[in-house]
Design a protein around this motif. Structure first.
Motif, short mmCIF file in Angstrom:
data_model
loop_
_atom_site.label_atom_id
_atom_site.label_comp_id
_atom_site.label_asym_id
_atom_site.label_seq_id
_atom_site.Cartn_x
_atom_site.Cartn_y
_atom_site.Cartn_z
N PHE A 8 -13.03 26.80 -2.75
CA PHE A 8 -11.79 26.69 -1.98
C PHE A 8 -10.74 27.71 -2.40
N GLN A 9 -11.20 28.79 -2.99
CA GLN A 9 -10.30 29.84 -3.44
C GLN A 9 -9.47 30.36 -2.27
N GLY A 10 -8.17 30.49 -2.51
CA GLY A 10 -7.27 31.01 -1.49
C GLY A 10 -6.71 29.97 -0.55
N LEU A 11 -7.16 28.71 -0.66
CA LEU A 11 -6.67 27.64 0.20
C LEU A 11 -5.59 26.84 -0.51
N ASP A 12 -4.68 26.28 0.27
CA ASP A 12 -3.64 25.41 -0.28
C ASP A 12 -4.30 24.25 -1.02
N ARG A 13 -3.86 23.99 -2.24
CA ARG A 13 -4.48 22.92 -3.04
C ARG A 13 -4.32 21.56 -2.40
N GLU A 14 -3.32 21.37 -1.57
CA GLU A 14 -3.14 20.09 -0.88
C GLU A 14 -4.13 19.92 0.27
N MET A 15 -4.84 20.99 0.58
CA MET A 15 -5.74 20.96 1.74
C MET A 15 -7.08 20.34 1.42
N TRP A 16 -7.53 20.39 0.17
CA TRP A 16 -8.86 19.88 -0.15
C TRP A 16 -8.80 18.84 -1.25
N HIS A 17 -9.79 17.92 -1.23
CA HIS A 17 -9.78 16.81 -2.18
C HIS A 17 -11.22 16.38 -2.45
N VAL A 18 -11.54 16.19 -3.72
CA VAL A 18 -12.85 15.67 -4.14
C VAL A 18 -12.68 14.19 -4.47
N PHE A 19 -13.54 13.35 -3.89
CA PHE A 19 -13.31 11.90 -4.00
C PHE A 19 -14.59 11.16 -4.38
N THR A 20 -14.40 9.97 -4.87
CA THR A 20 -15.49 9.01 -5.07
C THR A 20 -15.26 7.76 -4.25
N ASP A 21 -14.01 7.41 -3.99
CA ASP A 21 -13.65 6.23 -3.22
C ASP A 21 -13.14 6.67 -1.84
N PRO A 22 -13.80 6.26 -0.75
CA PRO A 22 -13.35 6.66 0.59
C PRO A 22 -11.91 6.28 0.89
N ALA A 23 -11.37 5.28 0.18
CA ALA A 23 -9.97 4.90 0.41
C ALA A 23 -9.03 6.07 0.09
N GLU A 24 -9.44 6.93 -0.84
CA GLU A 24 -8.62 8.10 -1.16
C GLU A 24 -8.49 9.02 0.05
N VAL A 25 -9.57 9.16 0.80
CA VAL A 25 -9.58 10.03 1.98
C VAL A 25 -8.65 9.45 3.04
N LYS A 26 -8.72 8.16 3.23
CA LYS A 26 -7.88 7.50 4.22
C LYS A 26 -6.40 7.80 3.97
N GLU A 27 -5.99 7.65 2.73
CA GLU A 27 -4.58 7.88 2.39
C GLU A 27 -4.20 9.34 2.61
N ARG A 28 -5.07 10.26 2.19
CA ARG A 28 -4.75 11.68 2.31
C ARG A 28 -4.69 12.12 3.77
N ILE A 29 -5.63 11.65 4.59
CA ILE A 29 -5.62 12.04 6.00
C ILE A 29 -4.39 11.48 6.70
N GLU A 30 -4.01 10.26 6.38
CA GLU A 30 -2.79 9.70 6.97
C GLU A 30 -1.59 10.58 6.63
N GLU A 31 -1.52 11.06 5.39
CA GLU A 31 -0.41 11.93 4.99
C GLU A 31 -0.45 13.25 5.76
N LEU A 32 -1.65 13.82 5.91
CA LEU A 32 -1.76 15.11 6.61
C LEU A 32 -1.42 14.97 8.09
N VAL A 33 -1.83 13.87 8.69
CA VAL A 33 -1.54 13.65 10.11
C VAL A 33 -0.03 13.54 10.32
N VAL A 34 0.64 12.80 9.45
CA VAL A 34 2.10 12.67 9.54
C VAL A 34 2.77 14.03 9.37
N ARG A 35 2.26 14.83 8.46
CA ARG A 35 2.84 16.13 8.18
C ARG A 35 2.69 17.09 9.36
N GLN A 36 1.64 16.88 10.19
CA GLN A 36 1.38 17.78 11.30
C GLN A 36 2.18 17.41 12.57
N ARG A 37 2.84 16.26 12.55
CA ARG A 37 3.56 15.83 13.77
C ARG A 37 4.82 16.65 13.97
#
Length: 441
Positions: free
Chosen positions: A412-441
């Protein structure tokens, strides 16, 4: 007798290679080579390629003899003037597809006149029905390798059913007439040397805005497999997802493990928490198109479609062509050139829906981080979030290397660090995507 059979088989193999070998390879550019160590103990499948002479003309499928699968797909709006898409494939010529639409007044079919502005890639797979030779022998061989007990009849029937699309002969130089939502008819094909046709077709009636169904006109189920088309407008969200060890538990890179997970498991298990996550994504992203992008061979389509239907939202399952003549190709597909293959497929998705915003979900076992990272750099602003499931507990996997921070930083070199996430618990993805969707509105 065995010697004579071997001579005849070898002669047939040489004939197929001389007449069609180059065409088969060209038709399946992403089909991997089968390593010699796999060829030595896994069954030959060279009978799946029939002898096709150059002077053979394309002919319609025969309902009594043939099987046709239509693969689920996603329709998109044709580009407007000035919307340059150099990677978009050419639309199929109407002279080849002979589109006819049903009139609302009389119900009669008439030649199509105007495009609706929608296009969709139709992929069809053609087989010769019940043509697989030595099925019982190959089932016995696989059962022996996987230590399936003789009395486990249900498991052996399951192996036979899932082996059939690998063993039945493919059907080159054939066409099929399809009905689209009962409103339009078009001709697909001719099929390639590897028994697949793929074409970008226009729709000539006003389709429903959610989804529609197409089916082979002359071949009803179970030998004619219909497809569902999801309608995806220009704007909105989309999801690109890997399958094995991202949403479906595979947990093996070992050949025997791959065979066991493919042929003996009664109901493949979803990764814990991922069905709930994808249901949530479907809701908060307003029913986005899902693209399930896998390096598995297309022979597994019906198996993977049933898995998707049980656990995940409707979406397009994108699988590899397969030109190999040994079952070892199944294993090789999951390990060879997966990044180059996925790069190519992601480019195709971008050519269809460049104005949507995408989330990508994958895992650490293969090349998902590198493929998604490259796509995000190649198409700035198109991918808004990348989520990689950190997989552990696979004996053959070099976890230290695959799950290292250094690997992800490189991918992920050159990408915003907030853009990518390594997870073990899918709940982490849910929270991050909700944040990104809000940010894009």
């Amino acid at each position: 007798m065995n010697f004579l059979r071997e001579v005849m088989d070898q002669g047939r193999r040489v004939t197929v290679d001389v007449l069609n070998g180059g065409g088969i390879d060209n038709d399946s550019p992403w089909s991997p080579e089968v390593p010699e160590d796999l060829r030595e103990w896994l069954p030959d499948l060279f009978d799946r390629f029939p002898i096709v002479f150059p002077w053979h003309h394309p002919t319609p499928v025969d309902p009594a003899l043939h099987t046709v699968w239509l693969l689920d797909n996603t329709a998109f709006r044709k580009p407007k003037p000035g919307d340059n898409r150099p990677d978009l494939a050419d639309l199929q010529d109407a002279n080849a597809t002979d589109p006819k639409v049903r009139t609302e007044s009389s119900g009669a079919m008439k030649p199509a006149q105007e495009s609706s502005g929608w296009a969709v890639e139709f992929v069809a797979c053609y087989f010769i029905k019940n043509s697989g030779k030595n099925l019982a022998h190959i089932v016995a061989e696989i059962s022996h390798q996987l230590n399936v007990r003789d009395e486990d009849i249900a498991c052996k029937k399951r192996i036979a059913s899932r082996l059939e699309p690998f063993i039945d002969s493919v059907l080159p130089k054939h066409t099929v007439r399809i009905s689209i939502q009962g409103r339009e008819e078009q001709t697909l094909g001719p099929s390639s040397h590897s028994g697949i046709s793929s074409s970008l077709n226009e729709i000539h009636f006003a389709p429903p805005l959610t989804a529609m169904t197409s089916n082979p006109l002359t071949i009803p189920p179970p030998f004619g497999l219909p497809c569902t088309t999801v309608m995806a407008d220009e704007q909105g969200w989309g999801v690109i997802s890997d399958i094995d060890d991202t949403i479906k538990i595979t947990q093996s890179t070992d050949p025997l493990g791959v065979l066991a997970n493919t042929f003996t498991v009664e109901n493949p298990a979803p990764v814990a928490g991922m069905p709930e996550l994808y249901a949530h994504l479907s809701q908060i992203l307003a029913q986005p198109p899902f693209f399930y992008l896998s390096a598995s061979p297309y022979n597994l389509y019906s198996f993977l479609r049933r898995f998707r239907d049980h656990h995940y939202p409707q979406g397009t399952i994108i699988l590899r062509d397969a030109s190999w003549q040994n079952l070892g190709g199944l294993v090789a597909s999951l390990n060879q050139n997966t990044k180059a293959y996925k790069d190519d497929r992601i480019t195709k998705i971008h050519s269809w829906l460049p104005h949507r915003r995408f989330f990508c979900v994958g895992d650490s076992t293969q090349s998902d981080p590198e493929a998604y990272g490259e796509a995000a750099r190649k198409y700035p602003g198109w991918i808004k979030g990348i989520f990689i499931r950190k997989v552990s507990g696979i004996a053959q996997l070099n976890e230290k290397e695959k799950n290292s921070d250094e690997r992800f930083e490189r991918a992920f070199q050159g990408l915003d660090r907030e853009m990518w996430h390594v997870f073990t618990d899918p709940a982490e993805v849910k929270e991050r995507i909700e944040e990104l969707v809000v940010r894009q509105r």
